[in-house]
Design a protein around this motif. Structure first.
Motif, short mmCIF file in Angstrom:
data_model
loop_
_atom_site.label_atom_id
_atom_site.label_comp_id
_atom_site.label_asym_id
_atom_site.label_seq_id
_atom_site.Cartn_x
_atom_site.Cartn_y
_atom_site.Cartn_z
N GLU A 23 0.83 -1.20 0.00
CA GLU A 23 0.00 0.00 0.00
C GLU A 23 0.87 1.25 0.00
O GLU A 23 1.96 1.28 0.57
N HIS A 24 0.34 2.29 -0.63
CA HIS A 24 1.02 3.58 -0.67
C HIS A 24 0.83 4.32 0.65
O HIS A 24 -0.27 4.31 1.22
N TYR A 25 1.91 4.92 1.14
CA TYR A 25 1.84 5.73 2.36
C TYR A 25 2.27 7.15 2.00
O TYR A 25 3.41 7.41 1.64
N SER A 26 1.33 8.08 2.10
CA SER A 26 1.58 9.47 1.72
C SER A 26 2.27 10.24 2.84
O SER A 26 2.04 9.97 4.03
N ILE A 27 3.04 11.24 2.46
CA ILE A 27 3.63 12.11 3.48
C ILE A 27 2.54 12.90 4.20
O ILE A 27 2.75 13.36 5.34
N LEU A 28 1.37 13.04 3.58
CA LEU A 28 0.27 13.74 4.24
C LEU A 28 -0.41 12.89 5.30
O LEU A 28 -1.24 13.38 6.06
N GLN A 29 -0.07 11.61 5.37
CA GLN A 29 -0.57 10.74 6.43
C GLN A 29 0.34 10.77 7.66
O GLN A 29 -0.05 10.33 8.73
N GLU A 30 1.55 11.28 7.47
CA GLU A 30 2.53 11.28 8.55
C GLU A 30 2.28 12.47 9.48
O GLU A 30 2.34 13.63 9.07
N GLU A 31 2.00 12.17 10.74
CA GLU A 31 1.72 13.22 11.72
C GLU A 31 3.00 13.95 12.13
O GLU A 31 4.08 13.36 12.18
N GLY A 32 2.86 15.24 12.37
CA GLY A 32 3.97 16.03 12.88
C GLY A 32 4.75 16.78 11.82
O GLY A 32 5.65 17.57 12.15
N ILE A 33 4.42 16.56 10.53
CA ILE A 33 5.15 17.29 9.47
C ILE A 33 4.17 18.08 8.60
O ILE A 33 4.47 18.39 7.44
N GLU A 34 3.03 18.44 9.17
CA GLU A 34 2.00 19.14 8.40
C GLU A 34 2.54 20.41 7.75
O GLU A 34 2.15 20.75 6.62
N GLN A 35 3.42 21.13 8.45
CA GLN A 35 3.94 22.39 7.91
C GLN A 35 5.13 22.19 6.97
O GLN A 35 5.57 23.13 6.31
N HIS A 36 5.61 20.95 6.89
CA HIS A 36 6.75 20.63 6.03
C HIS A 36 6.33 19.95 4.73
O HIS A 36 7.08 19.95 3.76
N ALA A 37 5.14 19.34 4.72
CA ALA A 37 4.74 18.42 3.65
C ALA A 37 4.01 19.13 2.51
O ALA A 37 3.05 19.87 2.73
N ILE A 38 4.46 18.87 1.29
CA ILE A 38 3.80 19.37 0.08
C ILE A 38 3.67 18.21 -0.90
O ILE A 38 4.67 17.56 -1.23
N VAL A 39 2.46 17.94 -1.35
CA VAL A 39 2.22 16.85 -2.30
C VAL A 39 1.90 17.41 -3.68
O VAL A 39 1.13 18.38 -3.81
N VAL A 40 2.49 16.82 -4.69
CA VAL A 40 2.20 17.11 -6.09
C VAL A 40 1.39 15.94 -6.64
O VAL A 40 1.75 14.78 -6.43
N ASP A 41 0.29 16.24 -7.32
CA ASP A 41 -0.58 15.17 -7.81
C ASP A 41 -1.10 15.51 -9.20
O ASP A 41 -0.95 16.64 -9.68
N SER A 42 -1.75 14.53 -9.84
CA SER A 42 -2.20 14.71 -11.21
C SER A 42 -3.26 13.67 -11.57
O SER A 42 -3.27 12.57 -11.01
N VAL A 43 -4.11 14.01 -12.54
CA VAL A 43 -5.09 13.04 -13.05
C VAL A 43 -4.49 12.23 -14.20
O VAL A 43 -5.10 11.24 -14.65
N SER A 44 -3.32 12.60 -14.69
CA SER A 44 -2.78 12.05 -15.94
C SER A 44 -2.71 10.53 -15.96
O SER A 44 -3.20 9.88 -16.88
N LYS A 45 -2.09 9.95 -14.95
CA LYS A 45 -1.89 8.50 -14.93
C LYS A 45 -3.05 7.79 -14.26
O LYS A 45 -3.45 6.70 -14.68
N ARG A 46 -3.60 8.42 -13.23
CA ARG A 46 -4.68 7.79 -12.45
C ARG A 46 -5.85 7.40 -13.33
O ARG A 46 -6.42 6.31 -13.19
N TYR A 47 -6.23 8.31 -14.23
CA TYR A 47 -7.39 8.07 -15.10
C TYR A 47 -6.99 7.93 -16.56
O TYR A 47 -7.86 8.00 -17.43
N SER A 48 -5.70 7.73 -16.83
CA SER A 48 -5.21 7.68 -18.20
C SER A 48 -5.70 8.91 -18.97
O SER A 48 -6.29 8.82 -20.04
N MET A 49 -5.43 10.09 -18.39
CA MET A 49 -5.87 11.37 -18.95
C MET A 49 -4.68 12.32 -19.10
O MET A 49 -4.73 13.48 -18.70
N CYS A 50 -3.59 11.82 -19.70
CA CYS A 50 -2.37 12.62 -19.80
C CYS A 50 -2.60 13.94 -20.53
O CYS A 50 -1.98 14.96 -20.21
N GLY A 51 -3.49 13.92 -21.52
CA GLY A 51 -3.73 15.13 -22.30
C GLY A 51 -4.61 16.16 -21.63
O GLY A 51 -4.72 17.29 -22.11
#
Length: 396
Positions: free
Chosen positions: A214-242
């Motif tokens: 299973e994937h464990y996101s840095i946003l699930q990790e407690e205590g680093i809320e002010q340090h954590a930045i996530v980059v995300d996209s629909v491109s691969k998740r939904y095969s919507m690269c364009g």
């Protein structure tokens, strides 16, 4: 004659796209090129997303809201909640692809000549984004012999200087397919807290994890809320690269306020793509289950076939849909170009991505290639067969 900028001169070429002219020339000659070089899935985009655009009744194609509509961001927050990530709409800025989200993140937290530590090999465009932002990439080497796992924490500590402002990871990784463990994320969390750094995580392949992991996101990790930045996209998740829709996610309000200023400067993300992306959130879980099952089967086929080639070493991916293979050659760039210009097997050849462009350290990855297993299983078998025969001819 006026000269171009030093920044422009130093912008790296894409190791994925620089061979395209040779591929196109081969195709003009009637050669079938099997593409193992780019992460463009052949999986169909969810029908619900395409229908949302087809059935739309807009009469004016207006600007969208700079940070994305509140309804879309609310729905995104609900999506993250399903993955045990507790955020709200105000923690999200919708971007033009994950690429823009990363550019906003880098420009929001690093100044010119600041340093960012990245485990290498890494997504080649990180070099480009860093160059465009005027910042220095400081690589820490992960090795194929350890399947590209997180380098020892001591290696990170050695690299931290007064100019170090962030650590960037891709999880699961492009180009290695490595999936960081919960324990590794916790180690990184301890570093960024101890040295007051940002931890930026590119999580666009979140759905694609294999072997029951299973994937464990840095946003699930407690205590680093002010340090954590996530980059995300629909491109691969939904095969919507364009579609070119992504997002930046963080609970750090100062980062959100700053990134929003960069977002305002580019006005807004594309309206039709937003419509498709919002609709895509209604995609049933069975879609992801089938896609994951298919990619895991493709990975198995690719690894099994590559292991039949003498002298080839493979990193076994646990996520995403890429792997790094080390070939018994000296120069993968030369080999990749030779495949397109000269080698044919029954009128076919393969296109691969030389891996040197995924490293920042000069000389590393020269004998490695990245392979994307985004083709059906029979095509992958055929591609590896061609690669096997090609290596025999090339080495001979």
């Amino acid at each position: 004659m006026p000269s171009i900028s030093r920044k422009g001169s130093s912008m790296p070429e894409s190791p994925i796209r620089k061979l395209v002219p040779f591929s196109e020339e081969a195709k003009k000659k009637g050669v079938k090129v099997i593409h193992l070089n780019i992460g463009q899935p052949d999986i169909e985009t969810p029908k619900v997303a395409l229908d949302a655009v087809k059935n739309n009744t807009l009469t004016v194609l207006e600007y969208s809201r700079t940070e994305g509509s509140e309804t879309y961001r609310d729905k995104l927050a609900q999506y993250y909640a399903k993955h045990d990530i507790q955020i709200t709409a105000k923690d999200i800025i919708v971007t033009t692809g994950g690429s823009e989200a990363l550019a906003f993140a880098l420009n929001s937290v690093l100044d010119i000549d600041d340093e960012i530590i990245i485990p290498e090999p890494f997504y080649a465009n990180y070099n480009g984004f860093a160059t465009a932002a005027g910042i220095k990439v400081v690589p820490v080497v992960s090795k194929i012999d350890s399947n590209f796992s997180l380098p020892p924490i001591e290696e990170f500590e050695k690299l931290i200087t007064p100019r170090t402002k962030a650590i960037l990871i891709c999880n699961p990784g492009n180009p290695t397919g490595y999936l960081y463990t919960r324990e590794e994320i916790k180690k990184l969390a301890n570093i960024v807290k101890a040295h007051d750094l940002f931890l930026i995580s590119d999580e666009v392949y979140r759905e694609f994890t294999y072997d029951g992991k299973e994937h464990y996101s840095i946003l699930q990790e407690e205590g680093i809320e002010q340090h954590a930045i996530v980059v995300d996209s629909v491109s691969k998740r939904y095969s919507m690269c364009g579609a070119r829709i992504g997002c930046l996610v963080t609970k750090n309000e100062a980062v959100i306020r700053t990134a929003l200023k960069f977002a305002q400067a580019r006005l807004s993300p594309p309206t039709y793509a937003l419509i498709a992306s919002e609709a895509a959130l209604e995609t049933p879980q069975e879609y992801f289950d089938k896609v994951k099952e298919e990619y895991q089967a493709r990975r198995n086929v690719l690894v099994e076939e590559l292991e039949t080639i003498e002298g080839v070493k493979i990193g076994n991916p646990k996520g995403a849909f890429y792997c790094i293979a080390e070939l018994p050659i000296a120069d993968a760039d030369d080999f990749a170009r030779w495949l397109l210009e000269e080698y044919r097997l029954d009128g076919e050849t393969v296109m691969i991505a030389p891996a040197a462009g995924f490293y920042a350290t000069e000389g590393l990855g020269k004998n490695q290639v990245r392979i994307a297993y985004v083709l059906d299983k029979e095509s992958l078998k055929r591609a590896v067969h061609i690669l096997k025969q090609a290596l025999t001819s090339y080495i001979g």
